[in-house]
Design an enzyme around this catalytic site. Structure first.
Site, PDB file in Angstrom:
ATOM      1  N   HIS A   3      -2.852 -12.617   2.788  1.00  0.00           N
ATOM      2  CA  HIS A   3      -2.410 -12.667   4.197  1.00  0.00           C
ATOM      3  C   HIS A   3      -3.194 -13.640   5.092  1.00  0.00           C
ATOM      4  CE1 HIS A   3      -5.505  -9.643   4.019  1.00  0.00           C
ATOM      5  NE2 HIS A   3      -4.724  -8.625   3.880  1.00  0.00           N
ATOM      6  N   HIS A  34       0.882  -1.182   0.000  1.00  0.00           N
ATOM      7  CA  HIS A  34       0.000   0.000   0.000  1.00  0.00           C
ATOM      8  C   HIS A  34       0.913   1.224   0.000  1.00  0.00           C
ATOM      9  CE1 HIS A  34      -3.544  -2.441   1.370  1.00  0.00           C
ATOM     10  NE2 HIS A  34      -2.598  -3.160   1.944  1.00  0.00           N
ATOM     11  N   PHE A  35       0.981   1.929  -1.118  1.00  0.00           N
ATOM     12  CA  PHE A  35       1.900   3.070  -1.210  1.00  0.00           C
ATOM     13  C   PHE A  35       1.182   4.418  -1.071  1.00  0.00           C
ATOM     14  CE2 PHE A  35       5.763   0.871  -3.465  1.00  0.00           C
ATOM     15  CZ  PHE A  35       6.069   0.226  -2.282  1.00  0.00           C
ATOM     16  N   ARG A  36      -0.126   4.406  -0.804  1.00  0.00           N
ATOM     17  CA  ARG A  36      -0.874   5.567  -0.280  1.00  0.00           C
ATOM     18  C   ARG A  36      -1.070   6.740  -1.229  1.00  0.00           C
ATOM     19  NH1 ARG A  36      -2.826   2.302   3.351  1.00  0.00           N
ATOM     20  NH2 ARG A  36      -1.574   1.960   5.203  1.00  0.00           N
ATOM     21  N   ASP A  42       2.365  -6.925   2.580  1.00  0.00           N
ATOM     22  CA  ASP A  42       1.257  -6.089   3.065  1.00  0.00           C
ATOM     23  C   ASP A  42       1.804  -4.799   3.669  1.00  0.00           C
ATOM     24  OD1 ASP A  42      -1.226  -5.137   3.630  1.00  0.00           O
ATOM     25  OD2 ASP A  42      -1.657  -6.534   5.258  1.00  0.00           O
ATOM     26  N   ASN A  57      -6.689   0.735  -2.233  1.00  0.00           N
ATOM     27  CA  ASN A  57      -7.383   1.508  -1.192  1.00  0.00           C
ATOM     28  C   ASN A  57      -6.711   2.848  -0.922  1.00  0.00           C
ATOM     29  OD1 ASN A  57      -5.215   0.082  -0.074  1.00  0.00           O
ATOM     30  ND2 ASN A  57      -6.115   0.004   1.965  1.00  0.00           N
ATOM     31  N   HIS A 101      -9.140  -9.761   0.433  1.00  0.00           N
ATOM     32  CA  HIS A 101      -8.951  -9.579   1.876  1.00  0.00           C
ATOM     33  C   HIS A 101     -10.140 -10.286   2.503  1.00  0.00           C
ATOM     34  CE1 HIS A 101      -7.806  -7.153   5.543  1.00  0.00           C
ATOM     35  NE2 HIS A 101      -8.907  -7.772   5.895  1.00  0.00           N
ATOM     36  N   HIS A 137       1.669   3.709   8.299  1.00  0.00           N
ATOM     37  CA  HIS A 137       0.906   4.794   8.925  1.00  0.00           C
ATOM     38  C   HIS A 137       1.919   5.634   9.692  1.00  0.00           C
ATOM     39  CE1 HIS A 137      -2.997   3.013   7.995  1.00  0.00           C
ATOM     40  NE2 HIS A 137      -2.526   1.848   8.414  1.00  0.00           N
TER      41      HIS A 137
HETATM   42  O1  DOR Z   1      -3.661  -3.864   8.389  1.00  0.00           O
HETATM   43  C1  DOR Z   1      -3.987  -3.563   7.250  1.00  0.00           C
HETATM   44  N1  DOR Z   1      -3.707  -2.348   6.745  1.00  0.00           N
HETATM   45  N2  DOR Z   1      -4.650  -4.445   6.493  1.00  0.00           N
HETATM   46  C2  DOR Z   1      -5.196  -4.100   5.301  1.00  0.00           C
HETATM   47  O2  DOR Z   1      -5.820  -4.917   4.697  1.00  0.00           O
HETATM   48  C3  DOR Z   1      -5.077  -2.723   4.808  1.00  0.00           C
HETATM   49  C4  DOR Z   1      -3.884  -2.081   5.360  1.00  0.00           C
HETATM   50  C5  DOR Z   1      -3.825  -0.600   5.095  1.00  0.00           C
HETATM   51  O3  DOR Z   1      -4.017  -0.200   3.946  1.00  0.00           O
HETATM   52  O4  DOR Z   1      -3.538   0.158   6.019  1.00  0.00           O
END
Ligand code: DOR
Length: 439
Positions: free
Chosen positions: A234, A64-66, A305, A96, A181, A309
């Site tokens: 996962h 997830h590179f946001r 994964d 996402n 997921h 954050h």
């Molecule tokens: O812990 C998680 N964080 N699981 C996910 O499926 C999404 C991910 C996120 O994008 O922060």
């Protein structure tokens, strides 16, 4: 007459589908030209890698590179730097973001942001939703797309498809293998009261084994009914691993280095909310079964994964703290450590991080060291002992749950399409990341 190449990797121990042995690798035009012994040959660049192992480029199939929307904690450039620094040559990035990747325009936007701004090669998942079901057959085939991703349980972001009808329509409509997921949303809602303020360990009790198993059983049943191929992301529980053993005809399986390395309650005691992720970390008994699944051939790939954050976000008291932890940069080092500890062979690791992604997703020209394939290599020192530290982390979030951990085995070089991108903990040159292609 001596042959001329762009690059020769000399004297490395090559780990590949056909075994392990000392070989030279010759590269021309970004592809592997030949493998053997090239005493008489010339090259612009001859790199002595004797004593090091040369693996096919490691492909991380879940990051997830946001970007767009969450650039305060990661962006495509910093995520790509983290990947290359950790020995990862290509990534599959998740939908996402904000906006979510659910349309042709959103995918095109990500590709243009990533092109030659990311150090590693890349592909993007298309988020499957109730609204875009009818378009998914075209969307999943767009260049640079690695397939459809569906959140069956809610996690970070607002992508969620939990009703039977929509899930079935998605599975019926698409033809590529889709990634899931898998946590049961109804059970998550019903059990929200299990969460305890300021107690992140209640996260594992809330999102319990039954939440994961119930969803995975439902998913497999729908895959059989519709004839669809599924990739279950996962896997965290012993029960799912046992169950999936009997459903390899429809399901491929991912495990993460976090679930293979960290366990409860220790992880919550050591890391608090920094150990919070979805699906959650579990106890040693579950972890043992994940390792069993890995050695029994049930697991197909290892994905990190990588879900960064910021420390500010993670410092909020549970349950306001977000789920997820970074992992793309530590994947190779951690897994080499497990190899050195005798938990899996180097050949099996290569199967999980290179051949597996190629086989599961139909990647073109990547995933093995063979003539004609892209010259992507992860060069590792199996003897190096290092301590993972936050200072080494390229991710914008600036932390890793593995800070302070001593590991044996370290990525020494990342080569992508014949270009040295990382060597001895330094990124080299400019970013040259290109979209991946698929069959
Ligand atoms: O812990 C998680 N964080 N699981 C996910 O499926 C999404 C991910 C996120 O994008 O922060």
């Amino acid at each position: 007459m001596p042959k001329t190449f762009d690059l020769i990797l000399k004297g490395g121990i090559v780990v590949n589908h056909d075994g392990v042995g000392e070989r030279d690798i010759a590269v021309r035009g970004g592809r592997i030209a030949d493998i053997g012994s090239f005493e008489q040959s010339q090259a612009q660049d001859i790199v002595n890698v004797s004593g090091l192992h040369v693996l096919p480029g490691v492909i991380d199939t879940q990051v997830h590179f946001r970007e767009p929307g969450g650039e305060h904690k990661e962006d495509l450039e910093t995520g790509g730097r983290a990947a290359a620094m950790g020995g990862v040559t290509a990534v599959f990035e998740m939908p996402n973001t904000s906006p979510a990747t659910t349309s042709e325009a959103a995918l095109a936007d990500k590709i243009s942001r990533a092109h030659h701004r990311m150090f590693c090669d890349f592909a993007f998942f298309m988020g499957g939703t109730r609204e875009n079901v009818a378009d998914l057959p075209e969307l999943e085939r767009l260049p640079g797309c690695c397939g459809v991703k569906v959140f069956m349980g809610s996690s970070t972001g607002n992508l969620l498809v939990d009703d039977e009808d929509s899930l079935e329509r998605i599975l019926t409509n698409i033809s590529r293998r889709a990634a899931f997921h898998s946590e049961d949303e109804a059970r998550l809602i019903e059990r929200k009261g299990v969460r305890r303020e300021n107690d992140p360990s209640s996260h594992t009790r809330w999102r319990d084994n039954e939440t994961a198993l119930k969803s995975t059983q439902r998913l497999v049943q729908m895959a059989h009914k519709t004839g669809a191929k599924i990739h279950v992301l996962h896997i965290s529980t012993a029960e799912e691993m046992m169950f999936l053993r009997d459903h390899k005809d429809v399901a491929t399986v991912e495990v993460t280095p976090q679930h293979l390395t960290l366990f409860t309650p220790k992880a919550y005691n050591d890391l608090g909310t920094y150990a919070q992720m979805n699906p959650p970390l579990r106890d040693r008994q579950n972890q043992r079964q994940l390792w069993w699944g890995l050695s029994a051939g049930i697991a197909d790939v290892i994905g990190s994964d990588h879900a960064p954050h910021s420390t500010e976000e993670k410092n909020q008291p549970y349950p306001n703290s977000p789920s997820g932890m970074p992992g793309v940069q530590t994947l190779v080092a951690l897994m080499l450590h497990h190899v050195n500890a005798g938990r899996l062979s180097l050949e099996r690791l290569v199967d999980l991080t290179s051949h597996g992604p190629q086989r599961v997703f139909g990647l073109a020209r990547k995933g093995r060291i063979a003539a004609g394939y892209d010259a992507d290599f992860t060069i590792v020192d199996m003897k190096a002992t290092r301590i993972i530290s936050n200072d080494w982390i390229e991710s914008k979030c600036g932390w890793t749950p593995f800070a302070g951990k001593s590991v044996k085995g370290w990525p020494r070089g990342t080569i992508i399409r014949g270009r040295r991108v990382m060597w001895d903990d330094e990124l080299i040159g400019t970013a040259g990341g290109e979209p991946l292609s698929f069959w």
